[in-house]
Each structure stands twice: as structure tokens, then as C-alpha cells.
Design a protein around this motif. Sequence first.
Motif, short mmCIF file in Angstrom:
data_model
loop_
_atom_site.label_atom_id
_atom_site.label_comp_id
_atom_site.label_asym_id
_atom_site.label_seq_id
_atom_site.Cartn_x
_atom_site.Cartn_y
_atom_site.Cartn_z
N ARG A 1 0.75 -1.25 -0.11
CA ARG A 1 0.19 -0.13 0.00
C ARG A 1 0.69 1.21 -0.02
NH1 ARG A 1 -5.12 -1.86 3.47
NH2 ARG A 1 -5.68 -3.50 2.19
N PRO A 2 1.81 1.36 0.85
CA PRO A 2 2.67 2.69 0.73
C PRO A 2 3.22 3.06 -0.76
CG PRO A 2 3.13 1.33 2.75
CD PRO A 2 2.45 0.57 1.62
N ASP A 3 3.70 1.94 -1.40
CA ASP A 3 4.12 2.21 -2.90
C ASP A 3 2.94 2.49 -3.66
OD1 ASP A 3 6.80 1.99 -2.31
OD2 ASP A 3 6.74 -0.33 -2.51
N ALA A 4 1.82 1.92 -3.59
CA ALA A 4 0.72 2.07 -4.46
C ALA A 4 0.14 3.64 -3.92
CB ALA A 4 -0.52 1.22 -4.27
N LEU A 5 0.17 4.16 -2.84
CA LEU A 5 0.00 5.50 -2.50
C LEU A 5 0.73 6.47 -3.17
CD1 LEU A 5 -1.78 7.36 -1.09
CD2 LEU A 5 -0.45 7.21 0.98
N ARG A 6 2.28 6.25 -3.17
CA ARG A 6 3.19 6.92 -3.65
C ARG A 6 2.97 7.17 -5.05
NH1 ARG A 6 6.96 5.03 -0.87
NH2 ARG A 6 7.41 6.61 0.68
N ASP A 7 2.62 6.21 -5.80
CA ASP A 7 2.38 6.05 -7.18
C ASP A 7 1.02 7.09 -7.56
OD1 ASP A 7 4.64 4.36 -7.83
OD2 ASP A 7 3.26 2.70 -7.98
N MET A 8 0.11 7.03 -6.58
CA MET A 8 -1.07 7.61 -6.82
C MET A 8 -0.67 9.15 -6.59
SD MET A 8 -4.64 7.69 -4.94
CE MET A 8 -4.08 8.32 -3.45
N VAL B 1 9.38 16.76 0.83
CA VAL B 1 8.25 16.05 1.54
C VAL B 1 8.18 14.68 0.97
CG1 VAL B 1 6.74 16.81 -0.10
CG2 VAL B 1 5.85 16.39 2.26
N ASP B 2 7.95 13.86 1.86
CA ASP B 2 7.63 12.38 1.47
C ASP B 2 5.95 12.24 1.75
OD1 ASP B 2 6.69 9.80 1.77
OD2 ASP B 2 8.51 9.07 2.78
N LEU B 3 5.24 12.30 0.54
CA LEU B 3 3.86 12.24 0.65
C LEU B 3 3.29 11.03 1.12
CD1 LEU B 3 3.39 13.57 -3.03
CD2 LEU B 3 3.25 14.67 -0.90
N VAL B 4 3.99 10.03 1.39
CA VAL B 4 3.22 8.94 2.15
C VAL B 4 3.12 8.99 3.49
CG1 VAL B 4 3.62 6.46 2.65
CG2 VAL B 4 3.66 7.12 0.38
N GLU B 5 4.29 9.74 3.86
CA GLU B 5 4.67 9.96 5.38
C GLU B 5 3.59 11.24 5.87
OE1 GLU B 5 5.76 9.39 9.31
OE2 GLU B 5 6.29 8.16 7.42
N MET B 6 3.62 12.27 4.76
CA MET B 6 2.55 13.22 5.19
C MET B 6 1.13 12.69 5.26
SD MET B 6 2.14 16.79 3.00
CE MET B 6 1.03 16.17 1.95
N HIS B 7 0.77 11.65 4.41
CA HIS B 7 -0.37 11.20 4.49
C HIS B 7 -0.66 10.26 5.87
CE1 HIS B 7 -3.79 8.40 3.13
NE2 HIS B 7 -3.07 7.52 3.57
N ARG B 8 0.46 9.79 6.31
CA ARG B 8 0.15 8.96 7.61
C ARG B 8 0.37 9.93 8.72
NH1 ARG B 8 4.99 5.10 5.91
NH2 ARG B 8 3.75 3.11 5.40
N GLN B 9 0.88 11.03 8.68
CA GLN B 9 0.81 11.84 9.71
C GLN B 9 -0.51 12.90 9.92
OE1 GLN B 9 4.40 14.25 9.51
NE2 GLN B 9 5.76 12.55 10.09
N GLY B 10 -1.05 12.91 8.49
CA GLY B 10 -2.23 13.96 8.54
C GLY B 10 -3.49 13.12 8.69
N SER B 11 -4.63 13.33 7.87
CA SER B 11 -5.84 12.70 7.96
C SER B 11 -6.06 11.53 6.90
CB SER B 11 -6.83 14.15 7.93
OG SER B 11 -6.53 14.43 6.62
N GLY B 12 -4.94 11.16 6.52
CA GLY B 12 -5.13 10.18 5.55
C GLY B 12 -5.60 8.74 6.28
N PHE B 13 -6.05 7.83 5.35
CA PHE B 13 -6.82 6.57 6.02
C PHE B 13 -5.46 5.56 6.24
CE2 PHE B 13 -6.80 6.45 1.35
CZ PHE B 13 -5.99 5.34 1.05
N PRO B 14 -5.57 5.09 7.33
CA PRO B 14 -4.40 4.00 7.94
C PRO B 14 -4.01 3.14 6.55
CG PRO B 14 -6.19 4.13 9.43
CD PRO B 14 -6.70 4.65 8.28
N LEU B 15 -2.76 2.94 6.50
CA LEU B 15 -2.30 2.01 5.43
C LEU B 15 -1.78 0.56 5.84
CD1 LEU B 15 0.25 4.43 3.56
CD2 LEU B 15 -2.12 3.58 2.93
N ASP B 16 -1.91 0.47 7.18
CA ASP B 16 -1.59 -0.69 7.89
C ASP B 16 -2.42 -1.64 8.31
OD1 ASP B 16 -2.44 0.84 9.66
OD2 ASP B 16 -0.82 0.66 11.34
N ARG B 17 -3.78 -1.37 7.88
CA ARG B 17 -4.79 -2.44 8.35
C ARG B 17 -6.13 -2.25 7.38
NH1 ARG B 17 -4.22 1.30 11.96
NH2 ARG B 17 -5.88 2.97 12.44
N ASP B 18 -6.76 -3.19 7.57
CA ASP B 18 -7.93 -3.13 6.45
C ASP B 18 -9.15 -2.45 7.36
OD1 ASP B 18 -6.88 -4.33 4.10
OD2 ASP B 18 -7.11 -6.21 5.15
#
Length: 116
Positions: free
Chosen positions: A23-30, A44-61
Motif C-alpha cells: 500500500r505505501p508504494d501504491a499510494l506513492r504512485d497515486m 516532503v515524503d507524501l506517504v509520510e505526510m498521509h500517515r501524519q495527517g488525516s489520511g486513511f491508515p495503510l497498515d490495516r483493513d
Amino acid sequence: MKIIVHDTATAMLDLLRRPLEERPDALRDMLAPLQDVMSAVAPVDLVEMHRQGSGFPLDRDDPRYVQALHRMRDAGGWNRVEESLAAAWRRIDGAASGTPTPCTSPWCPATPTTST
């Protein structure tokens, strides 16, 4: 000025169907189209920004995410955002016609453009 709202629904649905480790690589591509624009301010690392902000969790369904994406797409969410941004730009442009618009992305001209 043309405002582009990327239809990310398909990519997000694909991302949410992938194994957690992909998922992190797929998010980075998106998010790749935003990398240059966001990095113009600061690296900026957009995946890290997603994790720290209001992005949906990448580590669980969570089945609510897929359902919510379908509802947003069915309701025309991306089109509504694009239409609202375009209407806002027309209003701003009408109030300040001829104002230079800053453009920091690599595909823009070297000098600011004047709104039309």
C-alpha cells in the motif's frame, strides 16, 4: 487557469485491495503528480505526510473505506470538487482580472501567467 482534480477513486480502490505491505508504494504512485508541487515548498515524503495527517491508515483493513469511496464516486464527489474550485477561480478572476497567477510546477512557463 485550468484547475485539475485527479480522479483518484480507481487508484484508491486498487490500493485498498492490495496486501498491506504494497500500500505505501501504491499510494506513492497515486500521489506522484503532486510530488513536484509539494516539494517546491519543502522536501516532503507524501506517504509520510498521509500517515501524519488525516489520511486513511495503510497498515490495516477497514471495509468502511471501500464503501465510502464507492459512495463518493457515485455521488460525483470529484466532479463536485472540480466544479466548486472552477467556480471559485472564476469569482476570484472576475474580481481581480489580469492578476498574475503563480506557477511553480515544472510544466508551467518560466514566468507567471496572466489570468484570462
